[in-house]
Design a protein around this motif. Structure first.
Motif, PDB file in Angstrom:
ATOM      1  N   ALA A 124      -2.878  -7.257   9.178  1.00  0.00           N
ATOM      2  CA  ALA A 124      -2.102  -6.260   9.931  1.00  0.00           C
ATOM      3  C   ALA A 124      -1.201  -5.481   8.986  1.00  0.00           C
ATOM      4  CB  ALA A 124      -1.277  -6.955  11.014  1.00  0.00           C
ATOM      5  N   ARG A 125      -0.584  -6.171   8.051  1.00  0.00           N
ATOM      6  CA  ARG A 125       0.292  -5.492   7.081  1.00  0.00           C
ATOM      7  C   ARG A 125      -0.500  -4.500   6.225  1.00  0.00           C
ATOM      8  NH1 ARG A 125       5.055  -7.235   6.062  1.00  0.00           N
ATOM      9  NH2 ARG A 125       4.574  -9.424   6.493  1.00  0.00           N
ATOM     10  N   PHE A 126      -1.710  -4.906   5.821  1.00  0.00           N
ATOM     11  CA  PHE A 126      -2.555  -4.034   5.004  1.00  0.00           C
ATOM     12  C   PHE A 126      -2.907  -2.760   5.759  1.00  0.00           C
ATOM     13  CE2 PHE A 126      -6.740  -2.679   3.428  1.00  0.00           C
ATOM     14  CZ  PHE A 126      -6.460  -2.537   2.086  1.00  0.00           C
ATOM     15  N   ARG A 127      -3.233  -2.895   7.028  1.00  0.00           N
ATOM     16  CA  ARG A 127      -3.608  -1.716   7.811  1.00  0.00           C
ATOM     17  C   ARG A 127      -2.394  -0.822   8.067  1.00  0.00           C
ATOM     18  NH1 ARG A 127      -9.019  -2.488   9.332  1.00  0.00           N
ATOM     19  NH2 ARG A 127      -8.960  -0.496  10.408  1.00  0.00           N
ATOM     20  N   ILE A 128      -1.233  -1.415   8.260  1.00  0.00           N
ATOM     21  CA  ILE A 128      -0.008  -0.622   8.393  1.00  0.00           C
ATOM     22  C   ILE A 128       0.204   0.199   7.124  1.00  0.00           C
ATOM     23  CG2 ILE A 128       2.518  -0.754   8.417  1.00  0.00           C
ATOM     24  CD1 ILE A 128       2.270  -3.114  10.339  1.00  0.00           C
ATOM     25  N   ALA A 129       0.059  -0.437   5.978  1.00  0.00           N
ATOM     26  CA  ALA A 129       0.266   0.255   4.704  1.00  0.00           C
ATOM     27  C   ALA A 129      -0.673   1.448   4.577  1.00  0.00           C
ATOM     28  CB  ALA A 129       0.060  -0.714   3.547  1.00  0.00           C
ATOM     29  N   GLY A 130      -1.939   1.258   4.924  1.00  0.00           N
ATOM     30  CA  GLY A 130      -2.904   2.345   4.837  1.00  0.00           C
ATOM     31  C   GLY A 130      -2.543   3.510   5.741  1.00  0.00           C
ATOM     32  N   GLN A 132       0.500   4.238   6.861  1.00  0.00           N
ATOM     33  CA  GLN A 132       1.715   4.862   6.326  1.00  0.00           C
ATOM     34  C   GLN A 132       1.389   5.785   5.156  1.00  0.00           C
ATOM     35  OE1 GLN A 132       3.739   1.150   5.603  1.00  0.00           O
ATOM     36  NE2 GLN A 132       5.069   1.370   7.396  1.00  0.00           N
ATOM     37  N   LEU A 133       0.486   5.351   4.299  1.00  0.00           N
ATOM     38  CA  LEU A 133       0.086   6.175   3.159  1.00  0.00           C
ATOM     39  C   LEU A 133      -0.602   7.443   3.649  1.00  0.00           C
ATOM     40  CD1 LEU A 133      -0.100   6.408   0.075  1.00  0.00           C
ATOM     41  CD2 LEU A 133      -2.273   5.165   0.194  1.00  0.00           C
ATOM     42  N   ALA A 140       7.578   3.737   2.651  1.00  0.00           N
ATOM     43  CA  ALA A 140       7.231   2.648   3.565  1.00  0.00           C
ATOM     44  C   ALA A 140       5.892   2.033   3.177  1.00  0.00           C
ATOM     45  CB  ALA A 140       7.185   3.159   5.007  1.00  0.00           C
ATOM     46  N   ALA A 141       4.935   2.885   2.775  1.00  0.00           N
ATOM     47  CA  ALA A 141       3.628   2.377   2.368  1.00  0.00           C
ATOM     48  C   ALA A 141       3.761   1.484   1.140  1.00  0.00           C
ATOM     49  CB  ALA A 141       2.684   3.541   2.086  1.00  0.00           C
ATOM     50  N   ALA A 142       4.571   1.912   0.169  1.00  0.00           N
ATOM     51  CA  ALA A 142       4.778   1.095  -1.025  1.00  0.00           C
ATOM     52  C   ALA A 142       5.411  -0.243  -0.669  1.00  0.00           C
ATOM     53  CB  ALA A 142       5.657   1.852  -2.027  1.00  0.00           C
ATOM     54  N   ASP A 143       6.376  -0.223   0.240  1.00  0.00           N
ATOM     55  CA  ASP A 143       7.013  -1.471   0.675  1.00  0.00           C
ATOM     56  C   ASP A 143       5.980  -2.411   1.298  1.00  0.00           C
ATOM     57  OD1 ASP A 143       9.479  -0.592  -0.193  1.00  0.00           O
ATOM     58  OD2 ASP A 143      10.129   0.098   1.787  1.00  0.00           O
ATOM     59  N   SER A 144       5.107  -1.850   2.155  1.00  0.00           N
ATOM     60  CA  SER A 144       4.104  -2.669   2.835  1.00  0.00           C
ATOM     61  C   SER A 144       3.070  -3.203   1.857  1.00  0.00           C
ATOM     62  CB  SER A 144       3.410  -1.845   3.936  1.00  0.00           C
ATOM     63  OG  SER A 144       4.325  -1.477   4.949  1.00  0.00           O
ATOM     64  N   TYR A 145       2.584  -2.346   0.970  1.00  0.00           N
ATOM     65  CA  TYR A 145       1.612  -2.812  -0.028  1.00  0.00           C
ATOM     66  C   TYR A 145       2.230  -3.864  -0.951  1.00  0.00           C
ATOM     67  CZ  TYR A 145      -2.093   0.577   0.988  1.00  0.00           C
ATOM     68  OH  TYR A 145      -3.111   1.274   1.583  1.00  0.00           O
ATOM     69  N   ARG A 146       3.508  -3.688  -1.280  1.00  0.00           N
ATOM     70  CA  ARG A 146       4.180  -4.641  -2.169  1.00  0.00           C
ATOM     71  C   ARG A 146       4.186  -6.038  -1.544  1.00  0.00           C
ATOM     72  NH1 ARG A 146       8.599  -1.930  -2.434  1.00  0.00           N
ATOM     73  NH2 ARG A 146       7.838  -0.438  -3.964  1.00  0.00           N
ATOM     74  N   LEU A 160      -4.057  -0.950  -6.469  1.00  0.00           N
ATOM     75  CA  LEU A 160      -4.229   0.466  -6.810  1.00  0.00           C
ATOM     76  C   LEU A 160      -3.536   1.358  -5.786  1.00  0.00           C
ATOM     77  CD1 LEU A 160      -7.988   0.482  -7.906  1.00  0.00           C
ATOM     78  CD2 LEU A 160      -5.994   0.764  -9.394  1.00  0.00           C
ATOM     79  N   GLN A 161      -3.630   0.976  -4.520  1.00  0.00           N
ATOM     80  CA  GLN A 161      -2.954   1.741  -3.469  1.00  0.00           C
ATOM     81  C   GLN A 161      -1.434   1.629  -3.606  1.00  0.00           C
ATOM     82  OE1 GLN A 161      -5.277   3.771  -2.611  1.00  0.00           O
ATOM     83  NE2 GLN A 161      -5.143   3.522  -0.398  1.00  0.00           N
ATOM     84  N   LEU A 162      -0.965   0.456  -4.000  1.00  0.00           N
ATOM     85  CA  LEU A 162       0.469   0.285  -4.252  1.00  0.00           C
ATOM     86  C   LEU A 162       0.930   1.240  -5.348  1.00  0.00           C
ATOM     87  CD1 LEU A 162       3.259  -1.027  -4.237  1.00  0.00           C
ATOM     88  CD2 LEU A 162       2.314  -2.913  -5.596  1.00  0.00           C
ATOM     89  N   ALA A 163       0.154   1.316  -6.429  1.00  0.00           N
ATOM     90  CA  ALA A 163       0.511   2.221  -7.525  1.00  0.00           C
ATOM     91  C   ALA A 163       0.555   3.663  -7.043  1.00  0.00           C
ATOM     92  CB  ALA A 163      -0.487   2.066  -8.673  1.00  0.00           C
ATOM     93  N   LEU A 164      -0.419   4.058  -6.227  1.00  0.00           N
ATOM     94  CA  LEU A 164      -0.461   5.424  -5.713  1.00  0.00           C
ATOM     95  C   LEU A 164       0.735   5.708  -4.812  1.00  0.00           C
ATOM     96  CD1 LEU A 164      -1.920   8.134  -5.315  1.00  0.00           C
ATOM     97  CD2 LEU A 164      -3.231   7.047  -3.462  1.00  0.00           C
TER      98      LEU A 164
END
Length: 231
Positions: A124-130, A132-133, A140-146, A160-164
């Motif tokens: 669920a967290r991964f999909r939220i991050a996507g 948000q990005l 917010a996306a960086a926080d979720s990916y982190r 890689l998505q976190l870096a982006l």
């Protein structure tokens, strides 16, 4: 009907109405070789046991996977969330349905409920991050990916998505460090190298970009010079 016979008939009916986990496992196994047949088996379980939340969730999941019969998937999820509102998976699947309907805000809200009910629900967290990005909420996306990467350091795609996300949020140092760590790992060296070189190019460091590309791209093959003929 004698009282004893009536009692036996009532007990028999009650036993037949008890969900059968073995039948559910058979339906899920059938899905592996024939999704349509697996779905038919799940449909039969829902008809036989209409208040069995697990059967409804699996039926809805498979419909979402196939992208077919989403109206029935919605009905199953509405019922499941009504019967068992504290079941995090019901809210997660509702989030997937909302994604299918292009309602990112409702999807994020459902995933957040799933996370509230089950804080380790990393999918669920991964999909939220996507989401948000995709919406441009980079911080917010960086926080979720982190948070996701903390539990799944092996997930190259998420890193890689976190870096982006970090780069777009203005955290250039974090983005660079994440890409460099991936670049140093043999398993992700090539893909991370390309991303790191692109990062350096975007941030005005052409020399560093060239060095990274040279490290991942094989040198140009030199052709052997042909000897002149003596004729």
């Amino acid at each position: 009907m004698p009282t004893a016979c009536l009692w036996l008939a009532t007990v028999s009916l009650a036993i037949s109405a008890v969900p059968d986990p073995a039948r559910l496992q058979q339906a899920l196994a059938l899905e592996q070789t024939d999704e349509a047949a697996g779905l038919a088996a799940l449909d039969a379980l829902v008809v036989a046991f209409p208040d069995w939340v697990l059967a409804r969730l699996e039926d809805a999941r498979l419909r979402l996977k196939r992208g077919q019969g989403l109206e029935l998937a919605e009905a199953h999820l509405e019922a499941a969330r009504s019967y068992h509102p504290e079941n995090a998976r019901g809210h997660f699947l509702w989030g997937m349905l909302m994604e299918e309907r292009r309602d990112a805000r409702a999807a994020i809200a459902s995933y957040e409920i799933a996370l509230t009910l089950r804080p380790d629900y990393d999918e669920a967290r991964f999909r939220i991050a996507g989401l948000q990005l995709a919406q441009g909420d980079f911080k917010a996306a960086a926080d979720s990916y982190r948070l996701y990467v903390r539990s799944h350091p092996e997930a190259v795609g998420a890193r890689l998505q976190l870096a982006l996300a970090a780069e777009r949020a203005g955290a250039l140092k974090e983005a660079e460090q994440e890409l460099k760590r991936l670049f140093e790992a043999p398993a992700s060296r090539k893909v991370a190298g390309r991303k790191l070189a692109e990062f350096y190019e975007r941030t005005g460091h052409a020399g560093q970009a060239a060095r990274v590309r040279a490290a991942i791209e094989p040198p140009a093959r030199k052709l052997r010079e042909l000897q002149r003929s003596g004729r």
